[in-house]
Design an enzyme around this catalytic site. Structure first.
Site, PDB file in Angstrom:
ATOM      1  N   TYR A 136     -46.921  78.940  45.503  1.00  0.00           N
ATOM      2  CA  TYR A 136     -45.935  78.291  44.633  1.00  0.00           C
ATOM      3  C   TYR A 136     -46.428  76.956  44.101  1.00  0.00           C
ATOM      4  O   TYR A 136     -46.036  76.536  43.015  1.00  0.00           O
ATOM      5  CB  TYR A 136     -44.618  78.080  45.384  1.00  0.00           C
ATOM      6  N   LYS A 186     -51.535  87.594  56.526  1.00  0.00           N
ATOM      7  CA  LYS A 186     -52.426  88.642  56.006  1.00  0.00           C
ATOM      8  C   LYS A 186     -53.842  88.241  56.379  1.00  0.00           C
ATOM      9  O   LYS A 186     -54.709  88.033  55.526  1.00  0.00           O
ATOM     10  CB  LYS A 186     -52.222  88.782  54.484  1.00  0.00           C
ATOM     11  N   ASP A 218     -47.788  93.572  55.470  1.00  0.00           N
ATOM     12  CA  ASP A 218     -47.408  94.930  55.046  1.00  0.00           C
ATOM     13  C   ASP A 218     -46.701  95.658  56.182  1.00  0.00           C
ATOM     14  O   ASP A 218     -45.696  96.346  55.983  1.00  0.00           O
ATOM     15  CB  ASP A 218     -48.615  95.708  54.493  1.00  0.00           C
ATOM     16  N   ASP A 242     -40.434  84.767  50.624  1.00  0.00           N
ATOM     17  CA  ASP A 242     -39.588  85.067  49.469  1.00  0.00           C
ATOM     18  C   ASP A 242     -39.299  86.571  49.432  1.00  0.00           C
ATOM     19  O   ASP A 242     -38.155  87.004  49.292  1.00  0.00           O
ATOM     20  CB  ASP A 242     -40.304  84.618  48.190  1.00  0.00           C
ATOM     21  N   ASP A 246     -35.621  88.846  50.824  1.00  0.00           N
ATOM     22  CA  ASP A 246     -34.796  89.740  49.995  1.00  0.00           C
ATOM     23  C   ASP A 246     -34.666  91.111  50.654  1.00  0.00           C
ATOM     24  O   ASP A 246     -33.596  91.721  50.653  1.00  0.00           O
ATOM     25  CB  ASP A 246     -35.410  89.922  48.594  1.00  0.00           C
TER      26      ASP A 246
HETATM   27  C1  IPM Z   1     -35.654  82.074  46.407  1.00  0.00           C
HETATM   28  C2  IPM Z   1     -35.778  82.334  44.936  1.00  0.00           C
HETATM   29  C3  IPM Z   1     -36.714  81.306  44.315  1.00  0.00           C
HETATM   30  C4  IPM Z   1     -38.060  81.447  44.993  1.00  0.00           C
HETATM   31  C5  IPM Z   1     -36.853  81.390  42.790  1.00  0.00           C
HETATM   32  C6  IPM Z   1     -35.516  81.298  42.095  1.00  0.00           C
HETATM   33  C7  IPM Z   1     -37.812  80.371  42.243  1.00  0.00           C
HETATM   34  O1  IPM Z   1     -36.204  83.638  44.712  1.00  0.00           O
HETATM   35  O2  IPM Z   1     -35.223  80.960  46.785  1.00  0.00           O
HETATM   36  O3  IPM Z   1     -35.975  82.960  47.189  1.00  0.00           O
HETATM   37  O4  IPM Z   1     -38.894  82.281  44.575  1.00  0.00           O
HETATM   38  O5  IPM Z   1     -38.329  80.729  45.943  1.00  0.00           O
HETATM   39 MG    MG Z   2     -36.359  84.814  46.441  1.00  0.00          MG
END
Ligand code: IPM
Ligand code: MG
Length: 359
Positions: A136, A186, A218, A242, A246
């Site tokens: 990032y 990794k 993975d 990240d 999710d």
């Molecule tokens: C998160 C989001 C952010 C990230 C985006 C919106 C930049 O997906 O906080 O997980 O990738 O960190």
């Molecule tokens: Mg995210």
């Protein structure tokens, strides 16, 4: 002592709807708090031309914590000035390196998960994501022409102290939970992965009471859908965190359920933190009053826990959400076929009732 000031940044999409829900719950349990709202993200670009205006920066510096909605508006996709830049700028400016994302399945919501109930009943773990380094933020980060070929470069960099401080957070968190830490890297391919694993192993010597294991990313992605209850604290770097968070969110039935805390140093006498749903701005449902406010409300609970050092209020909010769900309150994303569906405000009213009756 002056009142603790909370900065409220609703942002874009469903942000304003769910943050107003979360703020009403927060003020119900902590009417003593001062709060101020400011612009961020696409809303700030529209109004001022920049996603993180100076007034917002100044507010954050006076605050002990930020209640953050979401940033992201489709019309700014691919543009040089984007709403997400605000989020990254705040993370960097306040050195919010420790991103805590609790993943828990509420009783009664097992059926909303994408996995079979027998795999996720009672699921309760935490993703701890390093938030201020890695891909990032690594430099160089640009698109150039190399021998006439358009070439995009991101840099994956980790410095030993960055790994060490997040690893230490991971061990401390595991110590306060079930005593198990899974570090994800990794290391079979990446230099940064090898350094990550070595440093985590070094820090582990200070925490003989914590049981550490390592997974390649993975494999970790696979274990999350195969046997998610094996996790207690899942420690990982920025990009992997990240993605895996999710994936983890869906185990709970909806990405609208997951709060997060991004923690840094002490400011104005408290652990400065930014508290936000992990869901994002969800432009497809914004403005309709149907968004699930659970993640935002639970983010307010984390704010009490970490920045206000007020565990009682955190638990009061969490218990109220659980009680509302136990009483059958559902937004559209977590309702089973045939179950009555509440709006954002309708769901929040149920949580407020539970807070009141417990208080
Ligand atoms: C998160 C989001 C952010 C990230 C985006 C919106 C930049 O997906 O906080 O997980 O990738 O960190
Ligand atoms: Mg995210």
């Amino acid at each position: 002592m002056s009142k603790s000031l909370i900065a409220v940044l609703p942002g874009d999409g469903i942000g304003p709807e769910i943050i107003s829900a979360a703020l009403s719950v927060l003020l119900k349990v902590r009417p003593d708090l001062a709060h101020e709202t400011a612009l961020v993200g696409g809303a700030a670009i529209d109004a001022t031309g920049t996603p993180y205006p100076p007034e917002t920066q100044a507010l954050l510096r006076r605050s002990v914590a930020v209640l953050f909605g979401a940033v992201g508006v489709p019309k700014y996709d691919g543009k040089p000035v984007r709403p997400e830049q605000a989020l990254l700028a705040i993370r960097k400016e306040f050195d919010l390196f420790a991103n805590v994302r609790p993943v828990a399945v509420f009783a009664g919501l097992e059926g909303a998960s994408s996995l079979r109930p027998e795999l996720i009943t009672g699921l309760d773990f935490v993703v701890l994501r390093e938030l201020t380094s890695g891909l990032y933020f690594g430099e160089p980060k640009h698109t150039i022409f190399e021998q006439g070929v358009e070439t995009a470069i991101d840099t994956l960099v980790y410095r030993a102290p960055e790994i060490e401080r997040i690893a230490r957070c991971g061990f401390e968190l595991a110590r306060r939970r079930r005593g198990r830490l899974t570090s994800v890297d990794k290391q079979n391919v990446l230099e940064s992965g090898r350094l990550w694993r070595r440093i985590v192993n070094e820090v582990a010597r200070e925490f003989p009471d914590v049981q550490l294991d390592h997974l390649l990313v993975d494999n970790a992605a696979m274990q999350l859908v195969k046997d998610p209850r094996r996790f207690d604290v899942l420690l990982t770097e920025n990009t992997f965190g990240d993605i895996l968070s999710d994936e983890a969110a869906m185990l709970t039935g909806s990405i609208g359920n997951l709060p997060s805390a991004s923690l840094g140093a002490t400011q104005n006498g408290a652990t400065f933190g930014m508290y936000e749903p992990i869901s994002g701005s969800a432009p497809d449902i914004a403005g309709r009053g149907i968004a699930n406010p659970i993640a935002a409300i639970l983010s307010a609970a984390l704010l009490c826990r970490y920045s206000l050092d007020d565990e009682a209020s955190a638990q009061r909010i969490e218990a109220a959400v659980a009680a509302a769900l136990a009483g059958g309150a559902r937004t559209a994303d977590i309702a089973m076929p045939g179950e009555p569906v509440l709006t954002t405000d309708g769901f929040t009213a149920r949580v407020l009732e539970k807070v009141a009756s417990a208080g």
